[in-house]
Design a protein around this motif. Sequence first.
Motif, PDB file in Angstrom:
ATOM      1  N   SER A  89       0.799  -1.227   0.000  1.00  0.00           N
ATOM      2  CA  SER A  89       0.000   0.000   0.000  1.00  0.00           C
ATOM      3  C   SER A  89       0.831   1.277   0.000  1.00  0.00           C
ATOM      4  O   SER A  89       0.284   2.370  -0.018  1.00  0.00           O
ATOM      5  CB  SER A  89      -0.953   0.005   1.204  1.00  0.00           C
ATOM      6  N   SER A  90       2.144   1.154  -0.011  1.00  0.00           N
ATOM      7  CA  SER A  90       3.004   2.329  -0.045  1.00  0.00           C
ATOM      8  C   SER A  90       3.068   2.897  -1.458  1.00  0.00           C
ATOM      9  O   SER A  90       3.125   2.154  -2.429  1.00  0.00           O
ATOM     10  CB  SER A  90       4.414   1.951   0.418  1.00  0.00           C
ATOM     11  N   THR A  91       3.085   4.204  -1.546  1.00  0.00           N
ATOM     12  CA  THR A  91       3.241   4.837  -2.858  1.00  0.00           C
ATOM     13  C   THR A  91       4.702   5.168  -3.151  1.00  0.00           C
ATOM     14  O   THR A  91       5.021   5.620  -4.245  1.00  0.00           O
ATOM     15  CB  THR A  91       2.402   6.126  -2.939  1.00  0.00           C
ATOM     16  N   GLY A  92       5.577   4.944  -2.181  1.00  0.00           N
ATOM     17  CA  GLY A  92       7.003   5.231  -2.373  1.00  0.00           C
ATOM     18  C   GLY A  92       7.628   4.330  -3.414  1.00  0.00           C
ATOM     19  O   GLY A  92       7.370   3.134  -3.454  1.00  0.00           O
ATOM     20  N   ARG A  93       8.455   4.899  -4.257  1.00  0.00           N
ATOM     21  CA  ARG A  93       9.137   4.137  -5.293  1.00  0.00           C
ATOM     22  C   ARG A  93      10.285   3.325  -4.700  1.00  0.00           C
ATOM     23  O   ARG A  93      10.969   3.778  -3.797  1.00  0.00           O
ATOM     24  CB  ARG A  93       9.694   5.080  -6.363  1.00  0.00           C
ATOM     25  N   ASP A 126      -5.794   1.218  -7.477  1.00  0.00           N
ATOM     26  CA  ASP A 126      -6.336   1.376  -6.123  1.00  0.00           C
ATOM     27  C   ASP A 126      -5.374   2.105  -5.183  1.00  0.00           C
ATOM     28  O   ASP A 126      -5.579   2.132  -3.979  1.00  0.00           O
ATOM     29  CB  ASP A 126      -6.712   0.018  -5.539  1.00  0.00           C
ATOM     30  N   GLY A 127      -4.320   2.700  -5.722  1.00  0.00           N
ATOM     31  CA  GLY A 127      -3.363   3.447  -4.902  1.00  0.00           C
ATOM     32  C   GLY A 127      -2.210   2.619  -4.367  1.00  0.00           C
ATOM     33  O   GLY A 127      -1.328   3.156  -3.707  1.00  0.00           O
ATOM     34  N   THR A 128      -2.204   1.334  -4.638  1.00  0.00           N
ATOM     35  CA  THR A 128      -1.087   0.484  -4.222  1.00  0.00           C
ATOM     36  C   THR A 128      -0.036   0.479  -5.320  1.00  0.00           C
ATOM     37  O   THR A 128      -0.220   1.069  -6.376  1.00  0.00           O
ATOM     38  CB  THR A 128      -1.571  -0.961  -3.953  1.00  0.00           C
ATOM     39  N   LYS A 129       1.064  -0.204  -5.063  1.00  0.00           N
ATOM     40  CA  LYS A 129       2.081  -0.390  -6.105  1.00  0.00           C
ATOM     41  C   LYS A 129       2.487  -1.857  -6.125  1.00  0.00           C
ATOM     42  O   LYS A 129       2.413  -2.552  -5.110  1.00  0.00           O
ATOM     43  CB  LYS A 129       3.298   0.497  -5.880  1.00  0.00           C
TER      44      LYS A 129
END
Length: 138
Positions: A89-93, A126-129
Amino acid sequence: MTIMYQEQGTPPSGLYVEREVLAAPSSNGVLRDLANAHLDKWGLNGLADDALLVISELVSNAIAAAPGTPIGFRMMRWPTMLVIEVRDSSTGRVVCREADALDESGRGMWIVDQIARHWGQRPEGDGTKTVYALLDLP
């Protein structure tokens, strides 16, 4: 050579495994055991060491990025490659870097980069990565 990976749907029945677990340290062993059983079933024992190391690194990153939240795991056997995906669920690359000799962490994606044919990440709707790695079949 650049290899682009775009999800192509699911492979034929029996060549696909997917689980969702809570991002906790024990989840890493659970997913490695699950993957190992499927690699054995698929006749890919010779790829197990590399695949399990990649899984461990991707899952460890997901746990660190979003502890206590659901993470998704998917492994697919395609005709010429094994696809490993971990969603968090983090959006950090995720960044690949070569750690200094005295660093206690930071080598994970560098190791994945050395083992995998290709790795990358994609944002999901859904905002996950999802972070994925492609390994050539023996």
